[in-house]
Enzyme design. Sequence first.
Site, PDB file in Angstrom:
ATOM      1  N   ASP A  96       0.856  -1.196   0.000  1.00 26.67           N
ATOM      2  CA  ASP A  96       0.000   0.000   0.000  1.00 26.67           C
ATOM      3  C   ASP A  96       0.887   1.240   0.000  1.00 26.67           C
ATOM      4  O   ASP A  96       2.061   1.178   0.381  1.00 26.67           O
ATOM      5  CB  ASP A  96      -0.919   0.019   1.227  1.00 26.67           C
ATOM      6  CG  ASP A  96      -1.865   1.229   1.214  1.00 26.67           C
ATOM      7  OD1 ASP A  96      -2.467   1.500   0.165  1.00 26.67           O
ATOM      8  OD2 ASP A  96      -1.992   1.902   2.247  1.00 26.67           O
ATOM      9  N   SER A  97       0.285   2.361  -0.357  1.00 24.48           N
ATOM     10  CA  SER A  97       1.030   3.626  -0.350  1.00 24.48           C
ATOM     11  C   SER A  97       1.396   4.023   1.084  1.00 24.48           C
ATOM     12  O   SER A  97       2.272   4.856   1.281  1.00 24.48           O
ATOM     13  CB  SER A  97       0.190   4.728  -0.977  1.00 24.48           C
ATOM     14  OG  SER A  97      -0.989   4.912  -0.220  1.00 24.48           O
ATOM     15  N   CYS A 128      -4.263  -1.489  -2.230  1.00 23.29           N
ATOM     16  CA  CYS A 128      -4.416  -0.041  -2.417  1.00 23.29           C
ATOM     17  C   CYS A 128      -5.296   0.119  -3.650  1.00 23.29           C
ATOM     18  O   CYS A 128      -4.962  -0.392  -4.732  1.00 23.29           O
ATOM     19  CB  CYS A 128      -3.037   0.563  -2.662  1.00 23.29           C
ATOM     20  SG  CYS A 128      -3.064   2.323  -3.064  1.00 23.29           S
ATOM     21  N   GLU A 164      -2.991   9.532   7.623  1.00 25.52           N
ATOM     22  CA  GLU A 164      -1.526   9.448   7.644  1.00 25.52           C
ATOM     23  C   GLU A 164      -0.915  10.411   8.674  1.00 25.52           C
ATOM     24  O   GLU A 164       0.191  10.202   9.134  1.00 25.52           O
ATOM     25  CB  GLU A 164      -0.940   9.721   6.251  1.00 25.52           C
ATOM     26  CG  GLU A 164      -1.245   8.623   5.231  1.00 25.52           C
ATOM     27  CD  GLU A 164      -0.438   7.337   5.429  1.00 25.52           C
ATOM     28  OE1 GLU A 164       0.719   7.403   5.854  1.00 25.52           O
ATOM     29  OE2 GLU A 164      -0.999   6.253   5.163  1.00 25.52           O
ATOM     30  N   CYS A 174     -11.177   2.934  -0.539  1.00 26.57           N
ATOM     31  CA  CYS A 174      -9.791   3.310  -0.233  1.00 26.57           C
ATOM     32  C   CYS A 174      -9.453   2.581   1.055  1.00 26.57           C
ATOM     33  O   CYS A 174     -10.230   2.604   2.023  1.00 26.57           O
ATOM     34  CB  CYS A 174      -9.674   4.812  -0.040  1.00 26.57           C
ATOM     35  SG  CYS A 174      -8.054   5.302   0.584  1.00 26.57           S
ATOM     36  N   HIS A 225      -7.500   3.169   3.367  1.00 27.16           N
ATOM     37  CA  HIS A 225      -7.321   3.992   4.578  1.00 27.16           C
ATOM     38  C   HIS A 225      -8.648   4.257   5.288  1.00 27.16           C
ATOM     39  O   HIS A 225      -8.653   4.577   6.475  1.00 27.16           O
ATOM     40  CB  HIS A 225      -6.713   5.353   4.229  1.00 27.16           C
ATOM     41  CG  HIS A 225      -5.248   5.329   3.925  1.00 27.16           C
ATOM     42  ND1 HIS A 225      -4.716   4.663   2.852  1.00 27.16           N
ATOM     43  CD2 HIS A 225      -4.203   5.910   4.568  1.00 27.16           C
ATOM     44  CE1 HIS A 225      -3.412   4.839   2.833  1.00 27.16           C
ATOM     45  NE2 HIS A 225      -3.066   5.589   3.867  1.00 27.16           N
TER      46      HIS A 225
HETATM   47  N1  DGL Z   1      -4.899   3.520   0.473  1.00 31.49           N
HETATM   48  C1  DGL Z   1      -4.908   3.827  -0.892  1.00 31.49           C
HETATM   49  C2  DGL Z   1      -6.194   3.461  -1.595  1.00 31.49           C
HETATM   50  O1  DGL Z   1      -6.767   2.452  -1.234  1.00 31.49           O
HETATM   51  C3  DGL Z   1      -4.397   5.138  -1.359  1.00 31.49           C
HETATM   52  C4  DGL Z   1      -4.241   6.239  -0.430  1.00 31.49           C
HETATM   53  C5  DGL Z   1      -3.345   7.292  -1.035  1.00 31.49           C
HETATM   54  O2  DGL Z   1      -2.152   7.060  -1.039  1.00 31.49           O
HETATM   55  O3  DGL Z   1      -3.867   8.307  -1.532  1.00 31.49           O
HETATM   56  O4  DGL Z   1      -6.623   4.110  -2.505  1.00 31.49           O
END
Ligand code: DGL
Length: 274
Positions: free
Chosen positions: A10-11, A73, A158, A192, A194
Amino acid sequence: MQPGPIGVFDSGYGGLTILSQIRRHLPEYDFLYLGDNARTPYGTRSFEVVYEFTSQAVRALFDMGCQLVILACNTASAKALRTIQQIDLPKIDPRKRVLGIIRPTVEYLDELTVTRHVGILATSGTIKSQSYPLEIKKLFPDITVSGEACPIWVPLVENGEAHSEGADYFIRRHIDNLLAKDDKIDTIILGCTHYPILYDKIRQYTPSHVNVITQGEYVGKSLINYLERHPEMDTLCTKNATCRFLTTESVDIFRQYASIFFDDTIQVQSLSLK
Ligand code: DGL
């Protein structure tokens, strides 16, 4: 080919919400998680940059012995998965596999919506890519899809602001915007990884008749199914119930955050991607 852990990328921290669910479904497998925390967020970056960063991460996980990598992600799944599968893998090693998390989520939608009106909350990149509406149309053409980009939500997570009072304003605003686009929506996908970290607040501002769906459960079930259908890949996944972590940022910060999701001692190493 040497068997290795399943790579999960993931990012940043979001993929931990997916990893914890995958581990619940496949507790005997080994996992190697990579968070590109130093370069997060990806959601507002161009196609080219998301592809470049994701491709570097996948190669790093392959170099560390993974034969199967999950892009945990949505932004990377939406913007980089296809190119990695079609262009990178044949050059690197066609026997290795990279899977995304959009299709596995969409597959279960049929059971979840009654009104056939669905909302997607995701990063700007995922919304712009149209990946969710396109995948949904392929499987369930009768479902109407509306999307809302929430560019502030990942930075809230984050930066450790997920539970702060300031988060409420932005969470409520995007939910209201989405529901104003289609008042028949009965199911919202948190598109997403997150966003499950913001789940309590999202639930608080969403009417009770609307389901709020997080992806981990579906990705976990879908991975079990994939490994059953692909025994040749299953034998390339080691099974000692270990989980290790890599981050492109500070090991100490990562360890603190990951401990929210994992009780066991977090073994984390720093890595730079190029
Ligand atoms: N967690 C990621 C997603 O599912 C991306 C979050 C990001 O880096 O903008 O899209």
